[in-house]
Design a protein around this motif. Structure first.
Motif, PDB file in Angstrom:
ATOM      1  N   UNK A  66      10.362  -0.610  26.050  1.00 21.25           N
ATOM      2  CA  UNK A  66      10.096  -1.243  24.754  1.00 21.25           C
ATOM      3  C   UNK A  66       8.796  -2.040  24.711  1.00 21.25           C
ATOM      4  N   UNK A  67       7.805  -1.610  25.467  1.00 19.60           N
ATOM      5  CA  UNK A  67       6.536  -2.327  25.487  1.00 19.60           C
ATOM      6  C   UNK A  67       5.554  -1.805  24.437  1.00 19.60           C
ATOM      7  N   UNK A  68       5.958  -0.769  23.702  1.00 21.44           N
ATOM      8  CA  UNK A  68       5.137  -0.263  22.604  1.00 21.44           C
ATOM      9  C   UNK A  68       6.057   0.058  21.437  1.00 21.44           C
ATOM     10  N   UNK A  69       5.501   0.006  20.227  1.00 23.04           N
ATOM     11  CA  UNK A  69       6.312   0.324  19.051  1.00 23.04           C
ATOM     12  C   UNK A  69       5.431   0.790  17.902  1.00 23.04           C
ATOM     13  N   UNK A  70       6.077   1.466  16.959  1.00 24.01           N
ATOM     14  CA  UNK A  70       5.388   1.898  15.751  1.00 24.01           C
ATOM     15  C   UNK A  70       6.397   1.979  14.612  1.00 24.01           C
ATOM     16  N   UNK A  71       5.868   2.197  13.438  1.00 26.75           N
ATOM     17  CA  UNK A  71       6.687   2.370  12.233  1.00 26.75           C
ATOM     18  C   UNK A  71       6.362   3.748  11.660  1.00 26.75           C
ATOM     19  N   UNK A  72       7.178   4.762  11.981  1.00 26.79           N
ATOM     20  CA  UNK A  72       6.891   6.125  11.507  1.00 26.79           C
ATOM     21  C   UNK A  72       6.865   6.248   9.985  1.00 26.79           C
ATOM     22  N   UNK A  73       7.765   5.560   9.313  1.00 27.10           N
ATOM     23  CA  UNK A  73       7.823   5.622   7.848  1.00 27.10           C
ATOM     24  C   UNK A  73       8.046   4.209   7.296  1.00 27.10           C
ATOM     25  N   UNK A  74       6.977   3.408   7.278  1.00 25.67           N
ATOM     26  CA  UNK A  74       7.115   2.038   6.761  1.00 25.67           C
ATOM     27  C   UNK A  74       7.520   2.033   5.291  1.00 25.67           C
ATOM     28  N   UNK A  75       8.104   0.910   4.885  1.00 26.77           N
ATOM     29  CA  UNK A  75       8.411   0.740   3.464  1.00 26.77           C
ATOM     30  C   UNK A  75       7.099   0.792   2.668  1.00 26.77           C
ATOM     31  N   UNK A  76       7.085   1.475   1.523  1.00 22.61           N
ATOM     32  CA  UNK A  76       5.855   1.549   0.719  1.00 22.61           C
ATOM     33  C   UNK A  76       5.294   0.172   0.355  1.00 22.61           C
ATOM     34  N   UNK A  77       6.146  -0.807   0.155  1.00 18.83           N
ATOM     35  CA  UNK A  77       5.665  -2.152  -0.182  1.00 18.83           C
ATOM     36  C   UNK A  77       4.907  -2.789   0.981  1.00 18.83           C
ATOM     37  N   UNK A  78       5.154  -2.323   2.209  1.00 18.61           N
ATOM     38  CA  UNK A  78       4.441  -2.858   3.377  1.00 18.61           C
ATOM     39  C   UNK A  78       2.960  -2.475   3.337  1.00 18.61           C
ATOM     40  N   UNK A  79       2.639  -1.324   2.751  1.00 20.65           N
ATOM     41  CA  UNK A  79       1.240  -0.909   2.647  1.00 20.65           C
ATOM     42  C   UNK A  79       0.452  -1.906   1.799  1.00 20.65           C
ATOM     43  N   UNK A  80       1.078  -2.390   0.725  1.00 23.66           N
ATOM     44  CA  UNK A  80       0.425  -3.379  -0.127  1.00 23.66           C
ATOM     45  C   UNK A  80       0.182  -4.667   0.647  1.00 23.66           C
ATOM     46  N   UNK A  81       1.162  -5.070   1.433  1.00 23.86           N
ATOM     47  CA  UNK A  81       1.064  -6.320   2.188  1.00 23.86           C
ATOM     48  C   UNK A  81      -0.003  -6.227   3.280  1.00 23.86           C
ATOM     49  N   UNK A  82      -0.066  -5.088   3.964  1.00 23.48           N
ATOM     50  CA  UNK A  82      -1.015  -4.901   5.056  1.00 23.48           C
ATOM     51  C   UNK A  82      -2.390  -4.476   4.529  1.00 23.48           C
ATOM     52  N   UNK A  92       1.445  -2.910  21.094  1.00 21.39           N
ATOM     53  CA  UNK A  92       1.920  -3.091  22.464  1.00 21.39           C
ATOM     54  C   UNK A  92       2.349  -4.522  22.718  1.00 21.39           C
ATOM     55  N   UNK A  93       3.347  -4.676  23.587  1.00 18.91           N
ATOM     56  CA  UNK A  93       3.814  -5.993  24.006  1.00 18.91           C
ATOM     57  C   UNK A  93       2.850  -6.548  25.046  1.00 18.91           C
ATOM     58  N   UNK A  94       3.009  -7.802  25.406  1.00 17.23           N
ATOM     59  CA  UNK A  94       2.049  -8.546  26.216  1.00 17.23           C
ATOM     60  C   UNK A  94       1.743  -7.966  27.590  1.00 17.23           C
ATOM     61  N   UNK A  95       2.642  -7.192  28.186  1.00 17.61           N
ATOM     62  CA  UNK A  95       2.348  -6.569  29.478  1.00 17.61           C
ATOM     63  C   UNK A  95       1.132  -5.647  29.371  1.00 17.61           C
ATOM     64  N   UNK A  96       0.981  -5.041  28.224  1.00 23.44           N
ATOM     65  CA  UNK A  96      -0.161  -4.158  27.966  1.00 23.44           C
ATOM     66  C   UNK A  96      -1.235  -5.022  27.311  1.00 23.44           C
ATOM     67  N   UNK A  97      -2.329  -5.215  27.999  1.00 20.91           N
ATOM     68  CA  UNK A  97      -3.403  -6.086  27.504  1.00 20.91           C
ATOM     69  C   UNK A  97      -4.304  -5.328  26.539  1.00 20.91           C
ATOM     70  N   UNK A  98      -4.524  -5.939  25.382  1.00 21.83           N
ATOM     71  CA  UNK A  98      -5.464  -5.373  24.418  1.00 21.83           C
ATOM     72  C   UNK A  98      -6.752  -6.171  24.539  1.00 21.83           C
ATOM     73  N   UNK A  99      -7.832  -5.457  24.887  1.00 23.73           N
ATOM     74  CA  UNK A  99      -9.108  -6.109  25.146  1.00 23.73           C
ATOM     75  C   UNK A  99     -10.222  -5.412  24.392  1.00 23.73           C
ATOM     76  N   UNK A 100     -11.332  -6.113  24.249  1.00 21.11           N
ATOM     77  CA  UNK A 100     -12.530  -5.474  23.708  1.00 21.11           C
ATOM     78  C   UNK A 100     -13.080  -4.578  24.803  1.00 21.11           C
ATOM     79  N   UNK A 101     -13.790  -3.557  24.397  1.00 18.37           N
ATOM     80  CA  UNK A 101     -14.292  -2.577  25.380  1.00 18.37           C
ATOM     81  C   UNK A 101     -15.338  -3.134  26.305  1.00 18.37           C
TER      82      UNK A 101
END
Length: 101
Positions: A66-82, A92-101
């Motif tokens: 469970x260190x990664x996740x996605x939303x295959x079919x988000x609620x349409x209202x979420x598109x407006x919010x995002x 990704x969860x914190x074990x996977x570090x997201x860094x600048x290149x």
């Protein structure tokens, strides 16, 4: 930007292609190396984003459930919010570090 576990790059894309939601960077589906992800049975539904799909991240034989996740079919209202369609983008969860290149 890169999503890295140890020395292994799991996802890589320019920052302008990522989406930031609730403090997490979401990578476009094509930028994620799927060989490191396997579907997890963990259920979760976000009240405003919709049904979540979790993934186990496996690197060098070590599994990180469970260190990664996605939303295959988000609620349409979420598109407006995002402000953008984030279907199948992966975060990704914190074990996977997201860094600048």
């Amino acid at each position: 930007m890169k999503a890295v576990l140890g020395e292994t790059v799991i996802a890589q894309a320019p920052e302008e292609d990522l989406i930031r939601i609730e403090g997490n960077w979401y990578f476009p589906p094509a930028s994620v190396d799927q060989q490191y992800l396997s579907t997890s049975p963990t259920p979760y539904t976000c009240p405003w984003k919709g049904e979540c799909q979790y993934f186990t991240v496996t690197v060098d034989g070590q599994q990180y459930p469970d260190r990664a996740w996605s939303y295959p079919t988000p609620y349409p209202t979420a598109f407006d919010r995002v402000g953008k369609d984030f279907s199948n983008y992966v975060a990704f969860w914190k074990d996977v570090k997201v860094t600048e290149e």
